[in-house]
Write a protein that holds these residues in place. Sequence first.
Motif, PDB file in Angstrom:
ATOM      1  N   UNK A  62      38.552 100.316  41.493  1.00  0.00           N
ATOM      2  CA  UNK A  62      37.401  99.476  41.846  1.00  0.00           C
ATOM      3  C   UNK A  62      37.722  98.005  41.577  1.00  0.00           C
ATOM      4  N   UNK A  63      37.032  97.137  42.309  1.00  0.00           N
ATOM      5  CA  UNK A  63      36.984  95.738  41.888  1.00  0.00           C
ATOM      6  C   UNK A  63      36.077  95.678  40.663  1.00  0.00           C
ATOM      7  N   UNK A  64      36.452  94.862  39.664  1.00  0.00           N
ATOM      8  CA  UNK A  64      35.676  94.847  38.425  1.00  0.00           C
ATOM      9  C   UNK A  64      34.289  94.249  38.653  1.00  0.00           C
ATOM     10  N   UNK A  65      33.256  95.038  38.382  1.00  0.00           N
ATOM     11  CA  UNK A  65      31.875  94.600  38.616  1.00  0.00           C
ATOM     12  C   UNK A  65      30.930  95.106  37.533  1.00  0.00           C
ATOM     13  N   UNK A  66      31.460  95.396  36.356  1.00  0.00           N
ATOM     14  CA  UNK A  66      30.666  95.964  35.256  1.00  0.00           C
ATOM     15  C   UNK A  66      30.142  94.843  34.350  1.00  0.00           C
ATOM     16  N   UNK A  67      28.845  94.924  34.009  1.00  0.00           N
ATOM     17  CA  UNK A  67      28.227  93.941  33.111  1.00  0.00           C
ATOM     18  C   UNK A  67      28.198  94.420  31.661  1.00  0.00           C
ATOM     19  N   UNK A  68      28.009  95.739  31.474  1.00  0.00           N
ATOM     20  CA  UNK A  68      27.858  96.311  30.132  1.00  0.00           C
ATOM     21  C   UNK A  68      28.640  97.616  30.050  1.00  0.00           C
ATOM     22  N   UNK A  69      29.341  97.809  28.942  1.00  0.00           N
ATOM     23  CA  UNK A  69      29.970  99.099  28.657  1.00  0.00           C
ATOM     24  C   UNK A  69      29.271  99.712  27.448  1.00  0.00           C
ATOM     25  N   UNK A  70      28.730 100.907  27.626  1.00  0.00           N
ATOM     26  CA  UNK A  70      28.149 101.661  26.509  1.00  0.00           C
ATOM     27  C   UNK A  70      29.136 102.753  26.131  1.00  0.00           C
ATOM     28  N   UNK A  71      29.803 102.557  25.000  1.00  0.00           N
ATOM     29  CA  UNK A  71      30.772 103.530  24.507  1.00  0.00           C
ATOM     30  C   UNK A  71      30.134 104.347  23.392  1.00  0.00           C
ATOM     31  N   UNK A  72      30.290 105.656  23.442  1.00  0.00           N
ATOM     32  CA  UNK A  72      29.595 106.523  22.492  1.00  0.00           C
ATOM     33  C   UNK A  72      30.290 106.637  21.139  1.00  0.00           C
ATOM     34  N   UNK A  73      31.397 105.926  20.932  1.00  0.00           N
ATOM     35  CA  UNK A  73      31.898 105.747  19.566  1.00  0.00           C
ATOM     36  C   UNK A  73      32.820 104.541  19.500  1.00  0.00           C
TER      37      UNK A  73
END
Length: 627
Positions: free
Chosen positions: A522-533
């Motif tokens: 993908x072209x980078x288009x992420x605003x927030x990453x929710x990582x579960x640890x």
Amino acid sequence: MREWFKNIGGRRIGKIACACVLTFALLFSLCSACVAKKQPDQISYVIGISQANMREPWRLVLTQEIREEAAKHSDVRLVITDATDNSEKQIADIQKLLDFGVDLMIVSPCDVKKVTPVVSDVYQSIPVIVLDRVVEGYDYSLFIGPDNELIGKQAGKSVSQMLNGKGTVLELCGSSASQASIDRSEGFSSIIDETGDIQVEQVHVVSESRDSAEDIVRAYGTHLRDIDAIFAHNDYMALGASRALKQLGYEDIRIVGVDGFTGENRGIDLVRRGIIDETITCPTGGREAVQYALEILQEVSGVPKQVILRSHSVTKENADAYEAGLNRSYEEPDKIIDVGYAQVGTESAWRLANTQSIKTAAKEFGINLIYEDCNQSQERQIEALRRFIEMDVDVIVLSPVVDSGWDEILEEAQEADIPVLLSDRKVSTKKDDMYMTFIGADFLEEGRRAMRWVAETMEDPEECVRIMEIEGTVGASPSEERSQGFKEVMQEYPNCDIVYSSCGDFTYEGGKQVVEEYINSHDWDIDVIFSQNDDMALGAAEALENNGITPGVDVKLISVDGARSAFEALIDGRLNCVVECSPLLGPQLMKAIKDLMAGKELPLRIITDEKVYTQENAQKYIRSRKY
């Protein structure tokens, strides 16, 4: 007792002055309050109780239990206020109790939303125990309450068995504004709906009183011919329903109530006399509140954040045994307790800290811990549990790698009469009694907190937010419930959307791989990453940096756990928010084992204390991190 008491001038007042303040307040300020008389120099602790009301029978029993437990301690005094179901009065009562200089406050809120900010403010000064209705957030010392949805499920199973899965039920609910009644009804429906052949007619008894329930059921008249059972949301309504049925000649209709209190014309007595068929106990938590209050004030190790009390189905056949259990005495075992512990593995810094906490606490409590590292394998955990059963240990502790597939081995432990406690993670079983209790975090709340932080930090509430979710192990309760909690809050923000979700298996490399796979496709288009640890979040941060994307700046990065490495990343600006999930379960786990072996009934769930950390406060707390 604290040597100072908060007032407008900030003066320090000694114990004798405190007694004078209490006396003055009782005479002139709090007509609804009551306090036991005793010489002031014999008082060690003054506990303030803010009751939502002193009208409901359930709350009268709650107050009675608090008084009875406090009476066992000659140096404890109570100041009890009645809010009369008025939130403004309760807020004023709480402030007065604080100004009087109580050492600890017990609050049973009448309106959670209105009382939450006040409880939060009080918590900054003294310990606060919340009863029955949990306030929003975690700004309190301890919550004690029942699981009303589970109570509804227990009632549903009982009614279904009584009717052999077929018939019509009249459900006498409480007020439509009562969260307890809503939860009980949802739990009841979830079981009844599975049968397919049981129909339910709901009626709301706003006052939830015996007389109102009697009038409503009597008004049904000949329509009662079509009713096979009645589920009343408390035993007082169940008694009213029974009286109406007797008057109308429909005594063959089965009745299930809720509360299970002792005493004349209360649930246990009604069951014994055959007036109702069954009651589902709903403990008030009054006794436990005083017990935990003293432990908090005496700084006893192992006090949890939340205690969810256990409910029981009581019939004529087991009523005597149930009541005898309420009055039994507790004795410390005169032997060393052998505990078999099947740990998930060593997959993260969190897990290593968790293992060390449990090993250290076992030594401090004088418990013989037989430890097995099962290397992320359910098969190895099952083998370890079978070895523990063969060794005839006193207690088994399991941190399950996944939720399902445990019924057979748990039945084997049950047949061997070895109690099983769950630590950190939950299991899904066909029967509810396969384990004694769960000790760990509120994973749903962790997910909610993460999404709340996203919402609070959005510069424009209308902006579109694209979110990547990095999930933990597939099928593990932390993964599923954190995701569920996050999405639950996200529903309030339609502009936020999880556009990509993938499993990182709770490992550094797994988190790194999820981000790399997305960047490659993908072209980078992420605003927030929710990582579960934390480990996955730090792996994700490395992957971002390797691709010229600055974590914490170009993309907000949220993690769950709160290991020291995550705090360092917050300080460095690589992470934005860390929702704590404490691995330091050892003291609470060992205390529960000691209580169990002494003959005490364990709560249904014991939840740990947790906070939220950001770049703004990480430096303040990093020195206190033990992992």
